[in-house]
Scaffold this active site. Structure first.
Site, PDB file in Angstrom:
ATOM      1  N   SER A   1       0.825  -1.207   0.000  1.00 33.97           N
ATOM      2  CA  SER A   1       0.000   0.000   0.000  1.00 33.97           C
ATOM      3  C   SER A   1       0.859   1.257   0.000  1.00 33.97           C
ATOM      4  O   SER A   1       0.399   2.330  -0.378  1.00 33.97           O
ATOM      5  CB  SER A   1      -0.920   0.006   1.220  1.00 33.97           C
ATOM      6  OG  SER A   1      -0.150  -0.010   2.412  1.00 33.97           O
TER       7      SER A   1
ATOM      8  N   CYS B   1       3.190  -6.103   9.911  1.00 32.50           N
ATOM      9  CA  CYS B   1       2.997  -5.083   8.873  1.00 32.50           C
ATOM     10  C   CYS B   1       4.389  -4.749   8.364  1.00 32.50           C
ATOM     11  O   CYS B   1       5.294  -4.495   9.169  1.00 32.50           O
ATOM     12  CB  CYS B   1       2.312  -3.840   9.438  1.00 32.50           C
ATOM     13  SG  CYS B   1       2.235  -2.450   8.274  1.00 32.50           S
TER      14      CYS B   1
ATOM     15  N   CYS C   1       2.641  -7.021   1.880  1.00 31.61           N
ATOM     16  CA  CYS C   1       1.679  -6.289   2.698  1.00 31.61           C
ATOM     17  C   CYS C   1       0.821  -7.311   3.424  1.00 31.61           C
ATOM     18  O   CYS C   1       0.138  -8.116   2.780  1.00 31.61           O
ATOM     19  CB  CYS C   1       0.819  -5.397   1.809  1.00 31.61           C
ATOM     20  SG  CYS C   1      -0.570  -4.593   2.643  1.00 31.61           S
TER      21      CYS C   1
ATOM     22  N   TYR D   1      -4.169   0.864   4.119  1.00 35.09           N
ATOM     23  CA  TYR D   1      -5.137  -0.197   3.860  1.00 35.09           C
ATOM     24  C   TYR D   1      -5.889  -0.657   5.108  1.00 35.09           C
ATOM     25  O   TYR D   1      -6.954  -1.253   5.009  1.00 35.09           O
ATOM     26  CB  TYR D   1      -4.415  -1.418   3.275  1.00 35.09           C
ATOM     27  CG  TYR D   1      -4.233  -1.409   1.776  1.00 35.09           C
ATOM     28  CD1 TYR D   1      -4.702  -0.370   0.978  1.00 35.09           C
ATOM     29  CD2 TYR D   1      -3.586  -2.471   1.151  1.00 35.09           C
ATOM     30  CE1 TYR D   1      -4.525  -0.386  -0.394  1.00 35.09           C
ATOM     31  CE2 TYR D   1      -3.404  -2.500  -0.221  1.00 35.09           C
ATOM     32  CZ  TYR D   1      -3.873  -1.456  -0.996  1.00 35.09           C
ATOM     33  OH  TYR D   1      -3.699  -1.490  -2.357  1.00 35.09           O
ATOM     34  N   GLY D   2      -5.313  -0.425   6.290  1.00 29.77           N
ATOM     35  CA  GLY D   2      -5.823  -1.043   7.510  1.00 29.77           C
ATOM     36  C   GLY D   2      -7.274  -0.780   7.835  1.00 29.77           C
ATOM     37  O   GLY D   2      -7.949  -1.609   8.445  1.00 29.77           O
TER      38      GLY D   2
ATOM     39  N   THR E   1      -1.858  -6.831   5.297  1.00 25.72           N
ATOM     40  CA  THR E   1      -3.289  -6.552   5.164  1.00 25.72           C
ATOM     41  C   THR E   1      -3.826  -7.105   3.855  1.00 25.72           C
ATOM     42  O   THR E   1      -4.873  -7.762   3.824  1.00 25.72           O
ATOM     43  CB  THR E   1      -3.555  -5.036   5.250  1.00 25.72           C
ATOM     44  OG1 THR E   1      -3.030  -4.535   6.484  1.00 25.72           O
ATOM     45  CG2 THR E   1      -5.039  -4.733   5.183  1.00 25.72           C
TER      46      THR E   1
END
Length: 271
Positions: A11, A189, A74, A42-43, A76
């Site tokens: 992201s 992350c 990533c 993105y979270g 996420t």
């Protein structure tokens, strides 16, 4: 482009932690780094909307490139849709980045593990399945931070960050239970390893911080051994960085130069 590059996707700039390790192991290959910075962070995205966005980015990206392999650098995005990407593009190998819970369970002595992630990764069913499969004998504290990825982006660019806020974000990772203390924290992350020196300073006590970047790089290399057989070491390989926003400021440009990445503009990702 005649080369079949290895694509790294994130992201933002967090995936550079993984790219850096991969380039050490496989310098003879070409890399293309793709940052969906227009969608960062993105979270907090709703799952269905984010799925549609990432799929659109890859649909357009893979019209331009025929990669040897794609690394979803990533957590996420990986925990959300690595299976969907493999199903949608079956001719391309995809490597995901998921919380290193198995490694944490093997390393902990106290049985208390924390997973420092984004809110999206924390709530993902994939994450909970990893805990059930590999750490069901441990107490696993899931900590979803809304701020740390942005802190990492700012810190890497040389901007000031609030150390008290950073401390507040990581404090829930430090758990005391029945006289035992958290001894392993998973960095779930790819942005977070950029903050590791600050985490050490703000930690309540000494812990083992797990950064999966080296393991992901080794796995990536193992999948590319056949590709590398016919490669000679080239000194002038050009590696590229693409940003979905197309807005790359001077500070970011200078940062990318440190990673030997050439900026490519004008690519329409359809988002």
């Amino acid at each position: 482009m005649s080369e079949k590059p290895v694509i790294f996707f994130d992201s933002g700039i967090g995936g550079l932690t993984v790219l850096k390790e991969a380039r050490i192991l496989i310098p003879e290959l070409q890399f293309v780094y793709v940052a969906d910075d227009a969608g960062f962070p993105y979270g907090a995205w709703e799952e269905d909307v984010l799925k549609g966005r990432i799929l659109k980015v890859f649909t357009n990206l893979l019209k331009l490139y025929t990669p040897a392999l794609c690394v979803i650098a990533c957590n996420t995005a990986s925990t959300l849709m690595i299976s969907d990407l493999r199903q949608e593009f079956p001719h391309i190998p995809f490597v995901g980045t998921v919380p290193a819970i198995k490694s944490a369970a093997a390393q902990t002595k106290s049985g208390l593990i924390s997973v420092l992630a984004t809110p999206g990764t924390v709530k993902r069913a994939y994450t909970h399945e990893l805990i059930s499969s590999f750490a069901n004998q441990c107490h696993v504290e899931l900590v979803g931070s809304k701020k740390l990825a942005t802190f990492a982006e700012n810190y890497l660019r040389g901007y000031p960050i609030d150390y008290e806020e950073l401390r507040h974000e990581i404090l829930p990772c430090f758990v005391e239970k029945n006289g035992k203390y958290t001894d392993v924290i998973v960095l779930a992350c790819t942005h977070y390893p950029f903050l590791i020196s600050l985490f050490h300073k703000q930690a309540l006590w000494s812990v083992n911080w797990i950064d999966p970047a080296k393991a992901i790089a080794r796995h990536t290399r193992s999948l590319l051994l056949e590709t590398m057989k016919n490669k000679s070491s080239k000194k002038n390989i050009k590696n590229y960085a693409l940003f979905t926003s197309q807005n790359i400021d001077f500070v970011t440009e200078r940062l990318l130069q440190r990673f030997n990445l050439n900026i490519m503009k004008g690519v329409d990702f359809g988002v």
